[in-house]
Design a protein around this motif. Sequence first.
Motif, PDB file in Angstrom:
ATOM      1  N   GLY A 122      37.958  37.018  81.249  1.00 47.21           N
ATOM      2  CA  GLY A 122      37.747  36.147  80.103  1.00 47.21           C
ATOM      3  C   GLY A 122      36.318  35.648  80.051  1.00 47.21           C
ATOM      4  N   LYS A 123      36.068  34.780  79.111  1.00 47.16           N
ATOM      5  CA  LYS A 123      34.747  34.190  78.921  1.00 47.16           C
ATOM      6  C   LYS A 123      34.412  33.252  80.081  1.00 47.16           C
ATOM      7  N   HIS A 124      33.154  33.273  80.506  1.00 52.68           N
ATOM      8  CA  HIS A 124      32.599  32.323  81.474  1.00 52.68           C
ATOM      9  C   HIS A 124      33.329  32.367  82.822  1.00 52.68           C
ATOM     10  N   CYS A 125      33.621  33.571  83.292  1.00 48.62           N
ATOM     11  CA  CYS A 125      34.216  33.732  84.619  1.00 48.62           C
ATOM     12  C   CYS A 125      33.118  33.963  85.649  1.00 48.62           C
ATOM     13  N   VAL A 126      33.348  33.467  86.851  1.00 43.78           N
ATOM     14  CA  VAL A 126      32.442  33.677  87.977  1.00 43.78           C
ATOM     15  C   VAL A 126      33.184  34.513  89.007  1.00 43.78           C
ATOM     16  N   ILE A 127      32.551  35.605  89.448  1.00 47.31           N
ATOM     17  CA  ILE A 127      33.105  36.458  90.490  1.00 47.31           C
ATOM     18  C   ILE A 127      32.275  36.238  91.745  1.00 47.31           C
ATOM     19  N   GLY A 128      32.912  35.767  92.811  1.00 47.35           N
ATOM     20  CA  GLY A 128      32.221  35.499  94.070  1.00 47.35           C
ATOM     21  C   GLY A 128      31.727  36.768  94.728  1.00 47.35           C
ATOM     22  N   ALA A 129      30.683  36.633  95.536  1.00 53.75           N
ATOM     23  CA  ALA A 129      30.098  37.761  96.255  1.00 53.75           C
ATOM     24  C   ALA A 129      31.160  38.483  97.079  1.00 53.75           C
ATOM     25  N   ASN A 130      31.053  39.807  97.133  1.00 54.57           N
ATOM     26  CA  ASN A 130      31.902  40.681  97.948  1.00 54.57           C
ATOM     27  C   ASN A 130      33.362  40.732  97.490  1.00 54.57           C
ATOM     28  N   GLY A 182      42.762  43.290  87.568  1.00 59.66           N
ATOM     29  CA  GLY A 182      43.744  42.526  86.802  1.00 59.66           C
ATOM     30  C   GLY A 182      43.113  41.798  85.643  1.00 59.66           C
ATOM     31  N   SER A 183      43.881  40.888  85.049  1.00 60.19           N
ATOM     32  CA  SER A 183      43.421  40.109  83.898  1.00 60.19           C
ATOM     33  C   SER A 183      43.263  38.651  84.305  1.00 60.19           C
ATOM     34  N   TYR A 184      42.171  38.062  83.848  1.00 61.09           N
ATOM     35  CA  TYR A 184      41.838  36.680  84.189  1.00 61.09           C
ATOM     36  C   TYR A 184      41.452  35.938  82.920  1.00 61.09           C
ATOM     37  N   GLN A 185      41.969  34.719  82.788  1.00 59.10           N
ATOM     38  CA  GLN A 185      41.698  33.918  81.602  1.00 59.10           C
ATOM     39  C   GLN A 185      40.271  33.368  81.625  1.00 59.10           C
ATOM     40  N   ASP A 186      39.878  32.719  80.553  1.00 58.90           N
ATOM     41  CA  ASP A 186      38.546  32.126  80.430  1.00 58.90           C
ATOM     42  C   ASP A 186      38.319  31.048  81.487  1.00 58.90           C
ATOM     43  N   TYR A 187      37.054  30.856  81.840  1.00 61.37           N
ATOM     44  CA  TYR A 187      36.603  29.743  82.686  1.00 61.37           C
ATOM     45  C   TYR A 187      37.281  29.701  84.051  1.00 61.37           C
ATOM     46  N   CYS A 188      37.242  30.830  84.759  1.00 64.82           N
ATOM     47  CA  CYS A 188      37.824  30.905  86.098  1.00 64.82           C
ATOM     48  C   CYS A 188      36.755  31.242  87.129  1.00 64.82           C
ATOM     49  N   VAL A 189      36.951  30.753  88.348  1.00 61.08           N
ATOM     50  CA  VAL A 189      36.186  31.193  89.508  1.00 61.08           C
ATOM     51  C   VAL A 189      37.133  32.071  90.309  1.00 61.08           C
ATOM     52  N   ARG A 248      39.539  26.566  87.992  1.00 56.74           N
ATOM     53  CA  ARG A 248      39.417  26.832  86.568  1.00 56.74           C
ATOM     54  C   ARG A 248      38.975  25.544  85.893  1.00 56.74           C
ATOM     55  N   TYR A 249      38.242  25.698  84.803  1.00 54.20           N
ATOM     56  CA  TYR A 249      37.789  24.513  84.090  1.00 54.20           C
ATOM     57  C   TYR A 249      38.948  23.898  83.322  1.00 54.20           C
ATOM     58  N   CYS A 250      39.123  22.581  83.471  1.00 58.98           N
ATOM     59  CA  CYS A 250      40.179  21.849  82.786  1.00 58.98           C
ATOM     60  C   CYS A 250      39.550  21.076  81.632  1.00 58.98           C
ATOM     61  N   PHE A 251      39.886  21.435  80.430  1.00 60.26           N
ATOM     62  CA  PHE A 251      39.303  20.780  79.258  1.00 60.26           C
ATOM     63  C   PHE A 251      39.880  19.385  79.036  1.00 60.26           C
ATOM     64  N   ASP A 252      41.065  19.097  79.595  1.00 61.06           N
ATOM     65  CA  ASP A 252      41.630  17.753  79.469  1.00 61.06           C
ATOM     66  C   ASP A 252      40.808  16.725  80.241  1.00 61.06           C
ATOM     67  N   SER A 253      40.348  17.114  81.437  1.00 64.73           N
ATOM     68  CA  SER A 253      39.567  16.190  82.269  1.00 64.73           C
ATOM     69  C   SER A 253      38.070  16.491  82.243  1.00 64.73           C
TER      70      SER A 253
END
Length: 133
Positions: free
Chosen positions: A84-92, A97-104, A115-120
């Motif tokens: 998804g949008k704005h995902c970060v993939i850690g080194a190595n 699979g499928s991953y939603q927006d704003y995930c590490v 994951r980024y929580c828009f409520d908080s």
Amino acid sequence: FNPKIIIDDNCTIQQNIHLTCGSSIYIGKNTAIAANVTITDINHQYENISLPIENQPINVNSVYIGDDCKIYNNSVILPGTKLGKHCVIGANSVVNGSYQDYCVIVGIPAKIIKRYCFDSNKWKKTDSKGNFL
């Protein structure tokens, strides 16, 4: 095969990227890819033990990397992956699979760790499927 690699606007790619494409790979706008990353939409079949693996047919499954992602060094993005949008993939990491927006996403195999929580308006820890803890 009719391979198609699309690298959208304002992407940065460091040295030694390895792209193999039999179908399609899309890399979204403003995505940054660090050194020594592999992105592939190809898997070799291992069905016939009388043939070398490289001589067997391949399966293809498109890869989609959303806008504003960051893929760190030595990561491998496997066939069928959808980020998804704005995902970060850690080194190595090895990502499949499928991953939603704003995930590490980190590890082997890669899992969501926050994951980024828009409520908080904060990054929050999650289980491996992205559910907030």
